[in-house]
Design an enzyme around this catalytic site. Sequence first.
Site, PDB file in Angstrom:
ATOM      1  N   GLU A 178     -12.128 -65.486 -29.657  1.00 40.33           N
ATOM      2  CA  GLU A 178     -11.256 -65.683 -28.769  1.00 40.33           C
ATOM      3  C   GLU A 178     -11.119 -65.400 -27.457  1.00 40.33           C
ATOM      4  OE1 GLU A 178      -6.792 -66.345 -29.389  1.00 40.33           O
ATOM      5  OE2 GLU A 178      -6.866 -65.842 -31.117  1.00 40.33           O
ATOM      6  N   HIS A 221     -10.202 -56.258 -18.673  1.00 36.90           N
ATOM      7  CA  HIS A 221      -9.585 -57.292 -18.665  1.00 36.90           C
ATOM      8  C   HIS A 221      -8.032 -56.316 -17.817  1.00 36.90           C
ATOM      9  CE1 HIS A 221      -8.363 -61.677 -18.742  1.00 36.90           C
ATOM     10  NE2 HIS A 221      -7.080 -61.079 -18.384  1.00 36.90           N
ATOM     11  N   GLU A 260      -8.359 -49.261 -13.428  1.00 35.51           N
ATOM     12  CA  GLU A 260      -9.283 -49.604 -14.189  1.00 35.51           C
ATOM     13  C   GLU A 260     -10.976 -48.985 -14.511  1.00 35.51           C
ATOM     14  OE1 GLU A 260     -11.224 -53.908 -14.150  1.00 35.51           O
ATOM     15  OE2 GLU A 260      -9.184 -54.523 -13.138  1.00 35.51           O
ATOM     16  N   ARG A 268     -19.649 -65.284 -18.623  1.00 29.15           N
ATOM     17  CA  ARG A 268     -19.815 -65.708 -18.976  1.00 29.15           C
ATOM     18  C   ARG A 268     -18.853 -65.601 -20.584  1.00 29.15           C
ATOM     19  NH1 ARG A 268     -21.716 -69.772 -16.852  1.00 29.15           N
ATOM     20  NH2 ARG A 268     -22.377 -70.764 -18.197  1.00 29.15           N
ATOM     21  N   ILE A 269     -18.286 -66.878 -21.299  1.00 31.05           N
ATOM     22  CA  ILE A 269     -17.568 -66.726 -22.185  1.00 31.05           C
ATOM     23  C   ILE A 269     -19.062 -66.194 -23.489  1.00 31.05           C
ATOM     24  CG2 ILE A 269     -16.717 -68.050 -24.253  1.00 31.05           C
ATOM     25  CD1 ILE A 269     -15.035 -69.005 -21.409  1.00 31.05           C
TER      26      ILE A 269
END
Length: 191
Positions: free
Chosen positions: A145, A111, A176, A93-94
């Site tokens: 952002e 990321h 990761e 979710r942003i």
Amino acid sequence: MIRKKTAVLISGKGSNLQALIEASRAPDYPAEITLVISNRKDAEGLKHAEKAGIATQIIPHQDYPGRESFELALQQALASARIELICLAGFMRILGADFVRLWPGRMINIHPSLLPEFKGLNTHARAIEAGVREAGCTVHFVVPELDSGPTILQARVPVLPDDTAATLAARVLAEEHKLYPAALKRVAESF
Ligand code: GRF
């Protein structure tokens, strides 16, 4: 040593969550994962938390009329667990600017690209398509952002000639799992 109370937010498999759980078992690790939040009730990663005896909370975004009320529920869960640090680990979710601004320098994300290259989704397919020789992953502080914010750590892997998005993803994911625990350690030690 005071360990920073850390929440991990997930939506899916939770392999990074599992890497963080394992790292945080070391007695001298500066963060303790005390809460796992998922916006999806079927997120596989919830099982890792349950196995480790970590509290879980499901906050389904579709149960809320909008982003603001969803994020208010998130904030309430984090505040009532006295969380000090947030790790986003495949949380799909942003998060809005108002929520992000509540956690300056206290919310980090992983990321699967060498940011600032390949922000957004489908990073591995795009990296192959672009013909780059190196790919990797980035842990960074979250700012309003998307996929921006100061880098904490990065790891690089080669892109091999016959890579597919899946083979490259697997090579990056293995990195990761080392990078995220190292980055969380660094941040948790810093305040
Ligand atoms: C990882 O590739 C991470 O970089 C990205 O989403 C994926 C999550 O994988 N943000 P998992 O749920 O931790 O296995």
